[in-house]
Write an enzyme that holds these catalytic residues in place. Sequence first.
Site, short mmCIF file in Angstrom:
data_model
loop_
_atom_site.label_atom_id
_atom_site.label_comp_id
_atom_site.label_asym_id
_atom_site.label_seq_id
_atom_site.Cartn_x
_atom_site.Cartn_y
_atom_site.Cartn_z
N ARG A 107 0.87 -1.17 0.00
CA ARG A 107 0.00 0.00 0.00
C ARG A 107 0.91 1.23 0.00
O ARG A 107 2.05 1.17 0.46
CB ARG A 107 -0.90 0.02 1.24
CG ARG A 107 -1.81 -1.18 1.39
CD ARG A 107 -2.62 -1.07 2.67
NE ARG A 107 -3.55 -2.19 2.85
CZ ARG A 107 -3.31 -3.28 3.56
NH1 ARG A 107 -2.14 -3.42 4.17
NH2 ARG A 107 -4.22 -4.23 3.67
N LYS A 166 -2.20 -1.93 7.97
CA LYS A 166 -3.35 -1.35 8.66
C LYS A 166 -3.39 -1.81 10.11
O LYS A 166 -3.11 -2.96 10.41
CB LYS A 166 -4.65 -1.75 7.95
CG LYS A 166 -4.83 -1.10 6.58
CD LYS A 166 -6.17 -1.45 5.99
CE LYS A 166 -6.40 -0.74 4.66
NZ LYS A 166 -7.71 -1.07 4.08
N HIS A 208 -1.96 2.16 -5.84
CA HIS A 208 -2.65 0.91 -5.54
C HIS A 208 -2.73 0.00 -6.77
O HIS A 208 -2.88 -1.21 -6.63
CB HIS A 208 -4.06 1.21 -5.02
CG HIS A 208 -4.45 0.38 -3.85
ND1 HIS A 208 -3.81 0.44 -2.62
CD2 HIS A 208 -5.41 -0.57 -3.71
CE1 HIS A 208 -4.37 -0.41 -1.79
NE2 HIS A 208 -5.33 -1.04 -2.42
N ARG A 258 -0.13 -2.55 -6.64
CA ARG A 258 -0.47 -3.60 -5.68
C ARG A 258 -1.43 -4.60 -6.30
O ARG A 258 -1.27 -5.82 -6.17
CB ARG A 258 -1.09 -2.94 -4.44
CG ARG A 258 -1.57 -3.90 -3.36
CD ARG A 258 -1.98 -3.05 -2.14
NE ARG A 258 -2.81 -3.77 -1.19
CZ ARG A 258 -2.34 -4.54 -0.21
NH1 ARG A 258 -1.04 -4.73 -0.08
NH2 ARG A 258 -3.16 -5.13 0.64
N HIS A 282 -4.05 -9.06 3.88
CA HIS A 282 -5.51 -9.07 3.99
C HIS A 282 -5.93 -9.90 5.20
O HIS A 282 -5.45 -11.02 5.38
CB HIS A 282 -6.16 -9.67 2.73
CG HIS A 282 -6.09 -8.78 1.54
ND1 HIS A 282 -6.21 -9.25 0.25
CD2 HIS A 282 -5.91 -7.44 1.43
CE1 HIS A 282 -6.11 -8.24 -0.60
NE2 HIS A 282 -5.93 -7.13 0.09
N TYR A 325 -9.29 -11.05 -6.80
CA TYR A 325 -8.35 -11.19 -7.92
C TYR A 325 -8.68 -12.40 -8.79
O TYR A 325 -8.29 -12.45 -9.95
CB TYR A 325 -6.92 -11.28 -7.38
CG TYR A 325 -6.53 -10.00 -6.70
CD1 TYR A 325 -6.25 -8.86 -7.43
CD2 TYR A 325 -6.49 -9.91 -5.30
CE1 TYR A 325 -5.93 -7.66 -6.81
CE2 TYR A 325 -6.18 -8.73 -4.67
CZ TYR A 325 -5.90 -7.61 -5.43
OH TYR A 325 -5.61 -6.43 -4.80
#
Length: 298
Positions: free
Chosen positions: A148, A172, A244, A247, A270, A279
């Site tokens: 990110r 995150k 992004h 990514r 994730h 994806y």
Amino acid sequence: MNWQNALKDYQLYLKIERGLSKNSIENYALDVKKLISYLEINNMSISPIKITPDIIQQFIYEVAKNVNARSQSRLISGLRSFFSYLVFEDYRASNPLELIESPKIGRKLPDTLSEEEIDSLICAIDLSKPEGERNRAILETLYGCGLRVSELINLKLSDLFFDEGFIKVTGKGDKQRFVPIVEITQKFINIYRTEIRNHINIQAGFEDTLFLNRRGKQLTRAMIFTIIKQLAEKIGLKKSISPHTFRHSFATHLLQNDADLRSIQLMLGHESITTTEIYVHLDKSHLTKVVEKFHPRK
């Protein structure tokens, strides 16, 4: 309890209890501030404890006139979280958004770049300028490690474990993960470190920050966006891309080359595999290859 006190307590809860990043906390707070602003404009003097579902429904109806379904859904989710906190703390008996449904939205598939487009963007970097080597290392790291933009600009020298083939990434909620880094990406980072970064007058507090601006301070998110936008314009790329996008391309290209979803999930950081599963929808041919390779009736 008034709105400002409730919002302040909620932000502390998001930071301490849930460990969310500053950006995430600001986004959640913004949803509540929009509701507060609506109440003030309409001279509604009602506390977060007493506000009713009807008032919130009317607020959402007004907002829906000016935003798309995705933004509306995000707002409802943010408010639902705020009132769930109030219920959790026994300020309210129920969540006024319990029966308010979010609009149905399709899952947005991320834009991706082909390997050729990524190569073109990197080749367009002007290496005659000092920032050229830095920008090449930045793009190689975004694509090579699937970071990110916030993870990239916060990357430290002390996070680089090249001998082991990994970098430590803080994602995150300040959650850390180790991501493999290939030799070509290591090479360009080392070129930047030894030939460019070593000659920068680094400001106090940024000695360990990997990617620096010309003033010796940490790069901003906006600067990374600008670098990529200018390169896209330079090569005449018609796609709308951002940091992004690299990514997304990292994950998509791994999947196309038969990497398993669980490994991709770990590298991207994730929490849920369902986030990574998006994806799969980008390249249906992957599903066909899986069936052809592993199904007993192939």
